[in-house]
Design a protein around this motif. Structure first.
Motif, mmCIF file in Angstrom:
data_model
loop_
_atom_site.group_PDB
_atom_site.id
_atom_site.type_symbol
_atom_site.label_atom_id
_atom_site.label_comp_id
_atom_site.label_asym_id
_atom_site.label_seq_id
_atom_site.Cartn_x
_atom_site.Cartn_y
_atom_site.Cartn_z
ATOM 1 N N SER A 52 -3.821 5.291 -16.416
ATOM 2 C CA SER A 52 -4.098 4.064 -15.762
ATOM 3 C C SER A 52 -2.860 3.830 -14.734
ATOM 4 O O SER A 52 -1.788 4.347 -15.171
ATOM 5 N N PHE A 53 -3.227 3.469 -13.543
ATOM 6 C CA PHE A 53 -2.163 2.801 -13.049
ATOM 7 C C PHE A 53 -1.240 1.871 -13.964
ATOM 8 O O PHE A 53 -0.021 1.459 -13.572
ATOM 9 N N TRP A 54 -1.336 0.983 -14.848
ATOM 10 C CA TRP A 54 -1.234 -0.194 -15.816
ATOM 11 C C TRP A 54 -0.051 0.548 -16.327
ATOM 12 O O TRP A 54 0.669 0.661 -16.495
ATOM 13 N N THR A 55 -0.590 1.375 -16.855
ATOM 14 C CA THR A 55 -0.391 2.255 -18.412
ATOM 15 C C THR A 55 0.737 2.981 -17.605
ATOM 16 O O THR A 55 1.952 3.277 -18.388
ATOM 17 N N GLU A 56 0.987 3.617 -16.467
ATOM 18 C CA GLU A 56 2.019 4.637 -15.404
ATOM 19 C C GLU A 56 3.338 3.535 -15.401
ATOM 20 O O GLU A 56 4.120 3.655 -15.710
ATOM 21 N N ILE A 57 2.542 2.423 -15.387
ATOM 22 C CA ILE A 57 3.927 1.422 -14.825
ATOM 23 C C ILE A 57 4.868 1.185 -16.372
ATOM 24 O O ILE A 57 5.406 0.929 -15.563
ATOM 25 N N ARG A 58 3.999 0.869 -17.436
ATOM 26 C CA ARG A 58 4.404 0.222 -18.465
ATOM 27 C C ARG A 58 5.214 1.500 -18.546
ATOM 28 O O ARG A 58 6.346 1.114 -19.449
ATOM 29 N N THR A 59 4.813 3.190 -18.766
ATOM 30 C CA THR A 59 5.731 3.713 -18.734
ATOM 31 C C THR A 59 6.848 4.817 -18.266
ATOM 32 O O THR A 59 7.493 5.605 -18.894
ATOM 33 N N VAL A 105 0.917 -0.953 0.172
ATOM 34 C CA VAL A 105 -0.335 -0.005 0.006
ATOM 35 C C VAL A 105 0.365 1.012 0.275
ATOM 36 O O VAL A 105 0.375 2.212 -0.425
ATOM 37 N N PHE A 106 2.194 1.245 0.563
ATOM 38 C CA PHE A 106 2.800 2.302 1.028
ATOM 39 C C PHE A 106 3.482 2.767 -0.978
ATOM 40 O O PHE A 106 3.701 3.619 -1.250
ATOM 41 N N ALA A 107 4.570 1.323 -1.341
ATOM 42 C CA ALA A 107 4.635 1.406 -2.662
ATOM 43 C C ALA A 107 3.968 2.422 -3.583
ATOM 44 O O ALA A 107 3.565 2.899 -4.114
ATOM 45 N N ILE A 108 2.719 2.081 -3.534
ATOM 46 C CA ILE A 108 1.246 1.971 -4.541
ATOM 47 C C ILE A 108 0.975 3.676 -4.312
ATOM 48 O O ILE A 108 1.124 4.337 -4.974
ATOM 49 N N ARG A 109 1.022 4.140 -3.245
ATOM 50 C CA ARG A 109 0.294 5.252 -3.060
ATOM 51 C C ARG A 109 1.738 6.652 -3.735
ATOM 52 O O ARG A 109 1.881 6.739 -3.734
ATOM 53 N N SER A 110 2.515 5.390 -3.170
ATOM 54 C CA SER A 110 4.374 6.853 -3.464
ATOM 55 C C SER A 110 4.083 6.864 -4.651
ATOM 56 O O SER A 110 4.402 7.647 -5.490
ATOM 57 N N PHE A 111 4.226 5.692 -6.007
ATOM 58 C CA PHE A 111 3.789 5.358 -7.186
ATOM 59 C C PHE A 111 2.819 6.009 -7.637
ATOM 60 O O PHE A 111 3.236 6.767 -8.554
ATOM 61 N N ASN A 112 1.554 6.447 -6.904
ATOM 62 C CA ASN A 112 0.852 7.116 -7.549
ATOM 63 C C ASN A 112 1.117 8.492 -7.405
ATOM 64 O O ASN A 112 0.518 9.654 -8.184
ATOM 65 N N LYS A 113 1.743 9.511 -6.657
ATOM 66 C CA LYS A 113 2.249 10.779 -6.460
ATOM 67 C C LYS A 113 2.699 11.211 -7.581
ATOM 68 O O LYS A 113 2.254 12.041 -7.774
ATOM 69 N N THR A 114 3.385 10.131 -8.697
ATOM 70 C CA THR A 114 3.620 10.526 -9.523
ATOM 71 C C THR A 114 3.122 10.571 -11.402
ATOM 72 O O THR A 114 3.657 10.731 -12.384
ATOM 73 N N ARG A 115 2.144 9.642 -10.312
ATOM 74 C CA ARG A 115 0.841 9.494 -12.205
ATOM 75 C C ARG A 115 0.571 10.195 -12.283
ATOM 76 O O ARG A 115 0.141 11.590 -12.020
ATOM 77 N N ARG A 116 0.832 10.886 -13.782
ATOM 78 C CA ARG A 116 0.221 11.258 -14.744
ATOM 79 C C ARG A 116 -0.731 11.559 -14.831
ATOM 80 O O ARG A 116 -1.897 10.957 -14.561
ATOM 81 N N PRO A 117 -2.300 12.569 -14.920
ATOM 82 C CA PRO A 117 -3.018 13.232 -14.702
ATOM 83 C C PRO A 117 -3.689 12.060 -16.015
ATOM 84 O O PRO A 117 -3.830 12.213 -17.188
ATOM 85 N N GLY A 118 -4.984 11.885 -15.635
ATOM 86 C CA GLY A 118 -5.925 10.503 -17.046
ATOM 87 C C GLY A 118 -5.564 9.331 -17.153
ATOM 88 O O GLY A 118 -5.941 8.137 -17.835
#
Length: 308
Positions: free
Chosen positions: A145-152, A130-143
């Motif tokens: 998806s989580f998997w798209t952001e992982i891939r790119t 949960v901590f790792a996902i929250r940290s990763f989500n802080k860097t996600r670009r608007p719009g």
């Protein structure tokens, strides 16, 4: 976007050290093959965490004569090493242990300790995930998806921790099912099968991590929106008459190299073109803080200087 985040890595290391010790103790008392595989898994994850931290530290070294573009790609290399270790040690040892127990089955002892350790490990691994996902989500670009952001993603340390923690949690569930079925049916083959499944799981994770690291290591371009921003800035300058698509490459999670092929208006002087180049570089850096190096092939400037 923030740079390589160490917080999730520290959290994963702390959880894995405690869990690995507990799993090995439980494996010793119960004789469970799945618990031994999980102990190896946590031990490998602990070492991998230190390797990721080492990679981050190495990537911060300043450029020198031998590496004029810096050491940013060190973090990509060490993430690839982590993927190899997950496959060779984590997956390989789990598969070996499972195969050996299938060939030479041994009765599983009292599983009480295994149940306690597995449940506690799930809690700790779940919290780390949960901590790792929250940290990763802080860097996600608007719009996105989580998997798209992982891939790119351009920061492999962030998705490496997410991959590892997810695999750890799934592995714990597999181990728990294996121990339960072995006890219920008094058949150690269920426990051996769990060990084999954990080995397959770790192998799949290592391949995914290696694939993502490979793209970054051989030179991956900046996000499309960054390239589009650079193109608009260059084309908007009054001195520019034509440009080819910008060439970009990540030298690190927050280190982008930009190469531009620009045609300036013929009537401009060399001073005018140099002033334009200064404006373009300043605007690009202000709009994209990750751009550290800009190289511009100025065709008209070349003509003026050579007198052609």
């Amino acid at each position: 976007m923030a740079g390589s985040a160490k917080g999730p890595i520290y959290a994963a290391i702390a959880a894995n050290v405690a869990i690995a010790i507990s799993k090995f103790i439980a494996a010793t008392f119960s004789g469970s093959s799945a618990m031994l595989s999980e102990g190896i898994h946590s031990l490998v994850d602990t070492g991998n965490g230190f390797l990721l931290l080492f990679g981050i530290r190495q990537s911060k070294k300043k450029p020198d004569a031998n590496h004029p573009l810096g050491y940013g790609q060190e973090v990509y290399f060490w993430t690839l090493v982590v993927a190899i270790l997950i496959f060779a040690i984590g997956g390989g040892m789990s598969l070996y242990e499972g195969i050996m127990r299938v060939q030479h089955p041994e009765p599983v002892g009292d599983p009480t300790m295994s149940y306690i350790v597995l449940v506690l490990a799930m809690i700790f691994e779940g919290a780390a995930l949960v901590f790792a996902i929250r940290s990763f989500n802080k860097t996600r670009r608007p719009g996105k998806s989580f998997w798209t952001e992982i891939r790119t993603s351009k920061d492999p340390t962030s998705f490496a921790v997410v991959f590892e923690d997810t695999a750890a949690l799934i592995g714990l569930v597999i181990a728990l099912i294996g121990v339960f079925l072995s006890q219920t049916f008094n058949n150690p083959l269920f426990d051996s099968a769990a060990s084999l499944l954990i080995g397959v799981l770790l192998s799949i994770v290592s391949v995914l991590l290696a694939y993502e690291s490979k793209d970054l290591l051989i030179g991956e371009s900046a996000f499309p929106e960054v390239r589009e921003s650079i193109r608009k800035i260059v084309e908007a300058d009054d001195a520019v008459s034509l440009m080819n698509p910008p060439v970009t490459m990540h030298l690190g999670p927050q280190d982008i190299l930009v190469a531009l092929d620009v045609e300036f208006k013929d009537e401009l002087t060399a001073d005018d073109i140099e002033a334009s180049i200064t404006r373009i570089e300043k605007a690009i850096r202000e709009d994209n803080s990750s751009v550290k190096r800009i190289f511009i092939e100025a065709k008209s400037l070349t003509k003026v200087k050579t007198g052609s």
